[in-house]
Motif scaffolding. Sequence first.
Motif, PDB file in Angstrom:
ATOM      1  N   GLY A   1      40.422  51.564  46.904  1.00  0.00           N
ATOM      2  CA  GLY A   1      40.154  50.300  46.231  1.00  0.00           C
ATOM      3  C   GLY A   1      40.647  49.072  46.972  1.00  0.00           C
ATOM      4  O   GLY A   1      40.448  47.953  46.503  1.00  0.00           O
ATOM      5  N   VAL A   2      41.275  49.230  48.136  1.00  0.00           N
ATOM      6  CA  VAL A   2      41.839  48.113  48.893  1.00  0.00           C
ATOM      7  C   VAL A   2      41.088  47.964  50.207  1.00  0.00           C
ATOM      8  O   VAL A   2      40.866  48.964  50.912  1.00  0.00           O
ATOM      9  CB  VAL A   2      43.339  48.344  49.169  1.00  0.00           C
ATOM     10  CG1 VAL A   2      43.914  47.228  50.043  1.00  0.00           C
ATOM     11  CG2 VAL A   2      44.108  48.440  47.856  1.00  0.00           C
ATOM     12  N   PRO A   3      40.668  46.747  50.586  1.00  0.00           N
ATOM     13  CA  PRO A   3      40.051  46.562  51.905  1.00  0.00           C
ATOM     14  C   PRO A   3      41.037  46.968  53.001  1.00  0.00           C
ATOM     15  O   PRO A   3      42.064  46.324  53.198  1.00  0.00           O
ATOM     16  CB  PRO A   3      39.745  45.062  51.946  1.00  0.00           C
ATOM     17  CG  PRO A   3      39.689  44.633  50.514  1.00  0.00           C
ATOM     18  CD  PRO A   3      40.697  45.477  49.814  1.00  0.00           C
ATOM     19  N   PHE A   4      40.730  48.031  53.718  1.00  0.00           N
ATOM     20  CA  PHE A   4      41.721  48.650  54.605  1.00  0.00           C
ATOM     21  C   PHE A   4      41.382  48.516  56.090  1.00  0.00           C
ATOM     22  O   PHE A   4      42.208  48.113  56.900  1.00  0.00           O
ATOM     23  CB  PHE A   4      41.879  50.132  54.244  1.00  0.00           C
ATOM     24  CG  PHE A   4      42.962  50.822  55.014  1.00  0.00           C
ATOM     25  CD1 PHE A   4      44.279  50.758  54.595  1.00  0.00           C
ATOM     26  CD2 PHE A   4      42.664  51.544  56.167  1.00  0.00           C
ATOM     27  CE1 PHE A   4      45.293  51.387  55.314  1.00  0.00           C
ATOM     28  CE2 PHE A   4      43.666  52.165  56.889  1.00  0.00           C
ATOM     29  CZ  PHE A   4      44.981  52.086  56.464  1.00  0.00           C
TER      30      PHE A   4
ATOM     31  N   THR B   1      47.487  38.525  51.573  1.00  0.00           N
ATOM     32  CA  THR B   1      46.318  39.341  51.243  1.00  0.00           C
ATOM     33  C   THR B   1      45.083  38.499  50.944  1.00  0.00           C
ATOM     34  O   THR B   1      43.977  39.027  50.918  1.00  0.00           O
ATOM     35  CB  THR B   1      46.613  40.231  50.014  1.00  0.00           C
ATOM     36  OG1 THR B   1      46.927  39.396  48.887  1.00  0.00           O
ATOM     37  CG2 THR B   1      47.790  41.149  50.292  1.00  0.00           C
ATOM     38  N   HIS B   2      45.295  37.208  50.720  1.00  0.00           N
ATOM     39  CA  HIS B   2      44.166  36.336  50.359  1.00  0.00           C
ATOM     40  C   HIS B   2      44.357  34.982  51.027  1.00  0.00           C
ATOM     41  O   HIS B   2      45.431  34.390  50.925  1.00  0.00           O
ATOM     42  CB  HIS B   2      44.088  36.161  48.839  1.00  0.00           C
ATOM     43  CG  HIS B   2      42.882  35.398  48.374  1.00  0.00           C
ATOM     44  ND1 HIS B   2      41.640  35.994  48.255  1.00  0.00           N
ATOM     45  CD2 HIS B   2      42.717  34.099  48.030  1.00  0.00           C
ATOM     46  CE1 HIS B   2      40.766  35.083  47.838  1.00  0.00           C
ATOM     47  NE2 HIS B   2      41.403  33.924  47.704  1.00  0.00           N
ATOM     48  N   GLY B   3      43.319  34.517  51.720  1.00  0.00           N
ATOM     49  CA  GLY B   3      43.366  33.221  52.383  1.00  0.00           C
ATOM     50  C   GLY B   3      42.391  32.252  51.756  1.00  0.00           C
ATOM     51  O   GLY B   3      41.921  32.438  50.629  1.00  0.00           O
ATOM     52  N   SER B   4      42.069  31.209  52.497  1.00  0.00           N
ATOM     53  CA  SER B   4      41.210  30.145  51.977  1.00  0.00           C
ATOM     54  C   SER B   4      39.725  30.458  52.100  1.00  0.00           C
ATOM     55  O   SER B   4      38.897  29.801  51.480  1.00  0.00           O
ATOM     56  CB  SER B   4      41.506  28.843  52.726  1.00  0.00           C
ATOM     57  OG  SER B   4      41.095  28.970  54.084  1.00  0.00           O
ATOM     58  N   GLY B   5      39.376  31.434  52.946  1.00  0.00           N
ATOM     59  CA  GLY B   5      37.964  31.692  53.218  1.00  0.00           C
ATOM     60  C   GLY B   5      37.381  30.765  54.272  1.00  0.00           C
ATOM     61  O   GLY B   5      36.216  30.907  54.648  1.00  0.00           O
ATOM     62  N   ARG B   6      38.182  29.803  54.757  1.00  0.00           N
ATOM     63  CA  ARG B   6      37.753  28.897  55.820  1.00  0.00           C
ATOM     64  C   ARG B   6      38.434  29.304  57.123  1.00  0.00           C
ATOM     65  O   ARG B   6      39.537  29.831  57.109  1.00  0.00           O
ATOM     66  CB  ARG B   6      38.112  27.443  55.471  1.00  0.00           C
ATOM     67  CG  ARG B   6      37.379  26.935  54.249  1.00  0.00           C
ATOM     68  CD  ARG B   6      37.789  25.508  53.905  1.00  0.00           C
ATOM     69  NE  ARG B   6      39.140  25.469  53.346  1.00  0.00           N
ATOM     70  CZ  ARG B   6      40.176  24.909  53.936  1.00  0.00           C
ATOM     71  NH1 ARG B   6      40.050  24.343  55.134  1.00  0.00           N
ATOM     72  NH2 ARG B   6      41.361  24.893  53.362  1.00  0.00           N
ATOM     73  N   PHE B   7      37.789  29.026  58.240  1.00  0.00           N
ATOM     74  CA  PHE B   7      38.283  29.490  59.529  1.00  0.00           C
ATOM     75  C   PHE B   7      38.488  28.336  60.501  1.00  0.00           C
ATOM     76  O   PHE B   7      37.705  27.390  60.538  1.00  0.00           O
ATOM     77  CB  PHE B   7      37.319  30.519  60.143  1.00  0.00           C
ATOM     78  CG  PHE B   7      37.343  31.845  59.444  1.00  0.00           C
ATOM     79  CD1 PHE B   7      36.582  32.065  58.309  1.00  0.00           C
ATOM     80  CD2 PHE B   7      38.148  32.864  59.921  1.00  0.00           C
ATOM     81  CE1 PHE B   7      36.624  33.282  57.649  1.00  0.00           C
ATOM     82  CE2 PHE B   7      38.191  34.085  59.283  1.00  0.00           C
ATOM     83  CZ  PHE B   7      37.435  34.302  58.133  1.00  0.00           C
TER      84      PHE B   7
ATOM     85  N   THR C   1      42.269  37.696  56.270  1.00  0.00           N
ATOM     86  CA  THR C   1      43.055  38.447  55.302  1.00  0.00           C
ATOM     87  C   THR C   1      42.199  39.575  54.732  1.00  0.00           C
ATOM     88  O   THR C   1      40.969  39.546  54.788  1.00  0.00           O
ATOM     89  CB  THR C   1      43.528  37.538  54.162  1.00  0.00           C
ATOM     90  OG1 THR C   1      42.379  36.964  53.507  1.00  0.00           O
ATOM     91  CG2 THR C   1      44.424  36.415  54.687  1.00  0.00           C
ATOM     92  N   ARG C   2      42.862  40.549  54.148  1.00  0.00           N
ATOM     93  CA  ARG C   2      42.113  41.737  53.726  1.00  0.00           C
ATOM     94  C   ARG C   2      41.058  41.429  52.670  1.00  0.00           C
ATOM     95  O   ARG C   2      39.964  42.013  52.676  1.00  0.00           O
ATOM     96  CB  ARG C   2      43.065  42.817  53.232  1.00  0.00           C
ATOM     97  CG  ARG C   2      43.679  42.583  51.865  1.00  0.00           C
ATOM     98  CD  ARG C   2      44.642  43.695  51.515  1.00  0.00           C
ATOM     99  NE  ARG C   2      45.096  43.607  50.133  1.00  0.00           N
ATOM    100  CZ  ARG C   2      46.139  44.285  49.667  1.00  0.00           C
ATOM    101  NH1 ARG C   2      46.832  45.063  50.478  1.00  0.00           N
ATOM    102  NH2 ARG C   2      46.482  44.175  48.408  1.00  0.00           N
ATOM    103  N   ASP C   3      41.353  40.505  51.732  1.00  0.00           N
ATOM    104  CA  ASP C   3      40.358  40.179  50.709  1.00  0.00           C
ATOM    105  C   ASP C   3      39.138  39.512  51.324  1.00  0.00           C
ATOM    106  O   ASP C   3      37.992  39.845  50.985  1.00  0.00           O
ATOM    107  CB  ASP C   3      40.975  39.261  49.654  1.00  0.00           C
ATOM    108  CG  ASP C   3      41.956  39.978  48.747  1.00  0.00           C
ATOM    109  OD1 ASP C   3      42.005  41.226  48.803  1.00  0.00           O
ATOM    110  OD2 ASP C   3      42.673  39.300  47.992  1.00  0.00           O
ATOM    111  N   THR C   4      39.364  38.571  52.230  1.00  0.00           N
ATOM    112  CA  THR C   4      38.242  37.905  52.890  1.00  0.00           C
ATOM    113  C   THR C   4      37.488  38.870  53.781  1.00  0.00           C
ATOM    114  O   THR C   4      36.248  38.857  53.819  1.00  0.00           O
ATOM    115  CB  THR C   4      38.744  36.698  53.698  1.00  0.00           C
ATOM    116  OG1 THR C   4      39.422  35.788  52.815  1.00  0.00           O
ATOM    117  CG2 THR C   4      37.603  35.967  54.382  1.00  0.00           C
ATOM    118  N   ALA C   5      38.220  39.705  54.520  1.00  0.00           N
ATOM    119  CA  ALA C   5      37.561  40.704  55.368  1.00  0.00           C
ATOM    120  C   ALA C   5      36.696  41.632  54.526  1.00  0.00           C
ATOM    121  O   ALA C   5      35.559  41.965  54.899  1.00  0.00           O
ATOM    122  CB  ALA C   5      38.606  41.502  56.141  1.00  0.00           C
TER     123      ALA C   5
END
Length: 312
Positions: free
Chosen positions: A218-221, A120-126, A199-203
Motif C-alpha cells: 500500500g506504500v509507493p516503494f 513523504t509528501h512534497g508540493s508536487g512542483r519541481f 517524494t514517495r506520494d508524488t512518485a
Amino acid sequence: MISRAPVPVPEPASRGDRWRQAWLVALAVALVLLVFLAGQQFTAAAPPGRPAAAASVSGPSPSSSGPSPSASAGPSAPAAAPSFPVLESGPASASPSPSPVSADPFPKAGLLQLPGRVPTHGSGRFQYATTRGPVAGAKGPLRRYRVAVEAGSNEDVNAFAAQVRAILGDKRSWTGGGRLRLQPVGGADPADFTVYLATRDTAGQMCARGGTNIRIGGVPFTSCRTSGKAIINLDRWRGSARPYLQARVDLASYRRYVVNHEVGHELGHRHQGCPKAGGPAPVMVQQTITLRGCKPYVWPRRNDRDFSGPGL
C-alpha cells in the motif's frame, strides 16, 4: 478810564488747510495701527529654536495622550520598515544562488542510509537544474535530459544533478558502448527526457498516471519510468533497499544502480534475470526488490562490455 484792546479773532482756516489736517490725522492713525499690528505679530511669533505653533497647520491635531515630540535638534530616526513574509512563487521562478556542491556529491563511502526523517509528501512542483553539461559518449544519436527535484523534498537540485550527471557520464554507463550520447541541459531547454527526484506520494501519483504501480504493501516503494520521465523515489534515494542493505553495499552504489536502471527503461531496456547465481546482477534486474540469486552490481557495462541477463 482805561480802554481795553480788542481780542483778535482768528481767521477761519481755508479749505486746503482743512484737507491737509485731515490727511495728517489719518496718517497718524494708520501709523498707530501698523505699530500695534506689528507688535501683535511679534508677540505671536515663535521664539528662535522653538517649533512654530501648530494652529495654522491644517489636519487633525496630534492626540494629547500620545508621546511628546523629541526636543532633540537632530534629525528624527526613520520609522522601521514593516516586516512581511517572503513567499516563493514556485519552481518557475528564479531560485536563490545555488548551494555549493562538493567535488564528490555522493554520500561518503560505506554509508548505508541517510539518517533522519524522509519527507513523504512534497508540493508536487519541481525545481530544475539550470546548468548544461558536456556530452557523454563519442558516437551515436544524442539524447538530451533535464534534472528536477520536488520542492518540499529537502533535497538540493544541484547536488542531485551532479550525481545524475556523474552516473550517466561514466564510461561504465549507457554511453560507453559508442552507440549513444547523452547531454544534461537546463530546465528551460528542449529535452528528450527528465530525471525526477520526488517524494514517495508524488512518485506514486506520477508513476500511476504513466500506467505503473510502484506500491508495495500500500506504500509507493520503488522508482519507475514513464514516457519521457525517469522518476526516482526519495525513500529509496535516502534509504536504499533491502537487498543492498543486507549485502552491506553503500548508498552511493545504490544511487548509481537506480539512476542507471530507470534511465535504462527510458532507453528501451526491459527487466532481466540473473545470468549466473552468485555473480553480478545486470543493472536491469529489479535489484530494489530482489537480486534473483545475483550480487548487487550498478552499471550497464562490465569489463568494457555491455553486461546483460536473460529477458523476463
